[in-house]
Design a protein around this motif. Structure first.
Motif, PDB file in Angstrom:
ATOM      1  N   TRP A 155      21.026  58.919  46.952  1.00  0.00           N
ATOM      2  CA  TRP A 155      20.992  58.013  45.808  1.00  0.00           C
ATOM      3  C   TRP A 155      20.256  56.721  46.136  1.00  0.00           C
ATOM      4  CZ3 TRP A 155      22.507  59.954  41.306  1.00  0.00           C
ATOM      5  CH2 TRP A 155      23.420  61.017  41.302  1.00  0.00           C
ATOM      6  N   ARG A 156      19.533  56.207  45.140  1.00  0.00           N
ATOM      7  CA  ARG A 156      19.070  54.834  45.229  1.00  0.00           C
ATOM      8  C   ARG A 156      20.263  53.920  44.912  1.00  0.00           C
ATOM      9  NH1 ARG A 156      14.363  56.657  42.363  1.00  0.00           N
ATOM     10  NH2 ARG A 156      14.467  55.019  40.775  1.00  0.00           N
ATOM     11  N   SER A 157      20.038  52.712  44.470  1.00  0.00           N
ATOM     12  CA  SER A 157      21.128  51.749  44.358  1.00  0.00           C
ATOM     13  C   SER A 157      22.025  52.028  43.159  1.00  0.00           C
ATOM     14  CB  SER A 157      20.541  50.345  44.227  1.00  0.00           C
ATOM     15  OG  SER A 157      19.906  50.206  42.955  1.00  0.00           O
ATOM     16  N   ASP A 160      20.405  51.113  39.967  1.00  0.00           N
ATOM     17  CA  ASP A 160      19.466  52.118  39.459  1.00  0.00           C
ATOM     18  C   ASP A 160      20.186  53.294  38.801  1.00  0.00           C
ATOM     19  OD1 ASP A 160      17.124  50.827  40.331  1.00  0.00           O
ATOM     20  OD2 ASP A 160      17.347  51.660  42.348  1.00  0.00           O
ATOM     21  N   ASN A 161      21.495  53.397  38.979  1.00  0.00           N
ATOM     22  CA  ASN A 161      22.260  54.559  38.522  1.00  0.00           C
ATOM     23  C   ASN A 161      23.483  54.126  37.716  1.00  0.00           C
ATOM     24  OD1 ASN A 161      21.094  57.159  39.863  1.00  0.00           O
ATOM     25  ND2 ASN A 161      21.040  55.607  41.485  1.00  0.00           N
ATOM     26  N   GLY A 192      20.664  53.108  49.417  1.00  0.00           N
ATOM     27  CA  GLY A 192      19.941  52.573  48.269  1.00  0.00           C
ATOM     28  C   GLY A 192      18.682  51.813  48.629  1.00  0.00           C
ATOM     29  N   ARG A 213      10.400  57.896  45.759  1.00  0.00           N
ATOM     30  CA  ARG A 213      11.277  57.858  44.584  1.00  0.00           C
ATOM     31  C   ARG A 213      11.332  59.249  43.963  1.00  0.00           C
ATOM     32  NH1 ARG A 213      11.801  52.430  42.433  1.00  0.00           N
ATOM     33  NH2 ARG A 213      12.090  53.276  40.341  1.00  0.00           N
ATOM     34  N   ASP A 215      13.286  60.899  40.612  1.00  0.00           N
ATOM     35  CA  ASP A 215      14.151  60.817  39.445  1.00  0.00           C
ATOM     36  C   ASP A 215      14.228  62.188  38.791  1.00  0.00           C
ATOM     37  OD1 ASP A 215      14.203  58.150  40.029  1.00  0.00           O
ATOM     38  OD2 ASP A 215      13.114  57.493  38.247  1.00  0.00           O
ATOM     39  N   ALA A 272      18.619  58.495  39.750  1.00  0.00           N
ATOM     40  CA  ALA A 272      17.562  57.788  40.473  1.00  0.00           C
ATOM     41  C   ALA A 272      17.822  57.895  41.965  1.00  0.00           C
ATOM     42  CB  ALA A 272      17.519  56.324  40.048  1.00  0.00           C
ATOM     43  N   CYS A 273      16.955  58.617  42.667  1.00  0.00           N
ATOM     44  CA  CYS A 273      17.209  58.975  44.067  1.00  0.00           C
ATOM     45  C   CYS A 273      15.977  58.749  44.927  1.00  0.00           C
ATOM     46  CB  CYS A 273      17.625  60.453  44.144  1.00  0.00           C
ATOM     47  SG  CYS A 273      19.074  60.823  43.148  1.00  0.00           S
ATOM     48  N   TRP A 274      16.167  58.951  46.210  1.00  0.00           N
ATOM     49  CA  TRP A 274      15.074  59.067  47.178  1.00  0.00           C
ATOM     50  C   TRP A 274      14.959  60.521  47.618  1.00  0.00           C
ATOM     51  CZ3 TRP A 274      12.614  54.730  46.967  1.00  0.00           C
ATOM     52  CH2 TRP A 274      13.248  53.490  47.019  1.00  0.00           C
TER      53      TRP A 274
END
Length: 297
Positions: A155-157, A160-161, A192, A213, A215, A272-274
């Motif tokens: 997960w990103r931050s 962002d989610n 994140g 990134r 998504d 929203a992920c990496w």
């Protein structure tokens, strides 16, 4: 044969307690929700022509089983997780499917894997919970063959989610705040910061690092929304300990917070992920890394 090692106390208690049992109960919903990320990782394994796969933080085994199905009889997949309830479910699913997959209940941060064993190391949201992520990724790098691929999603931050924190934000007026989360400490959003993820991998000896990134649109049936919001995350862990009127108010508020995500018979949101990619170093570089490790104070 793989032998389980002692688990990290905090994460073991969490994932062998309320969180692990909630994930068992919600396994089908979560598998549907996160299938887009499973597809990304299976495609990456196919590009690598991976035959010996390690799935870190495998949970109930959906991604491990999908990877095993891709490789067929040409290879094997090992899923590792700290949660006994989830590993037990994963083993049941593998048995029913006749899959070339095995599951181990252990902590990937410290488990003594056979060296240079795997040609593909992956994870679907399972690597953000290490007490010492550098140590963990060093251990995974030693388990990876020279030149092996690392490919995981995280997960990103939280910012962002918003879907992932909607329930606890809605419940905040009635429930105590969750225990303080240390920035960078274990947890859903620990990775994140993409720059920090890169630094962790660099320090643990991985090379050719890319943090991209990623998504994806995710969905599950609207009929499962109340079970999701009352069982998952901090809200799911808090509700069993409140009185009936408070529980009713919290559920009403959380359900209202999710209304923007309900579209007819589906709940939809963007995750929203990496996607993080790296490689284990070539054999000559591995010798240098080992020597550097022996010289550490």
């Amino acid at each position: 044969m793989d032998v389980a090692q002692p688990l990290d106390g905090g994460q073991s208690a969490l994932w062998n307690g309320a969180a692990g049992h909630a994930w068992v109960a919600m396994q089908q919903v979560l598998d549907q929700m996160f299938e887009p990320f499973e597809a990304v990782l299976v495609a990456a394994a196919a590009r690598e022509q991976a035959s010996e796969v390690l799935d870190v933080g495998c949970g109930a085994g959906s991604t491990t089983l999908a990877l095993a199905a891709r490789s067929g009889a040409q290879g094997s997949c090992l899923g590792i997780d700290v949660s006994e309830p989830l590993v037990a479910l994963a083993r049941q699913r593998a048995g029913r499917a006749g899959a070339q997959a095995r599951f181990l209940c252990a902590d990937a941060e410290s488990h003594p894997f056979a060296p240079e064993r795997f040609d593909f190391v992956t994870s679907r949201f399972g690597v953000m919970f290490f007490a010492d992520p550098v140590r963990a990724f060093e251990n995974l790098r030693r388990a990876a063959a020279a030149g092996a691929a690392l490919n995981f999603v995280a997960w990103r931050s939280a910012a962002d989610n918003p879907f992932m924190t909607a329930a606890e934000r809605a419940a905040a007026p009635w429930l105590p705040s969750p225990a303080g989360h240390q920035p960078g400490g274990p947890g859903q959003f620990a990775f994140g910061d993409g720059t920090r993820v890169r630094q962790i991998l660099e320090r643990s000896g991985w090379v050719d690092i890319a943090v991209k990134r990623l998504d994806r649109d995710c969905a599950f049936a609207a009929r499962d929304l109340e079970a999701y919001l009352t069982q998952m995350g901090p809200l799911g862990r808090a509700l069993p300990h409140v009185d009936a009127p408070t529980r009713a108010r919290v559920i009403d508020a959380a359900r209202a917070a999710f209304e923007p995500y309900v579209h007819g018979a589906e709940v939809r949101f963007t995750a929203a992920c990496w996607q993080v990619e790296a490689r284990a170093p070539a054999r000559a570089d591995r010798r240098r890394l080992a020597a550097d490790g022996r010289r550490r104070p």
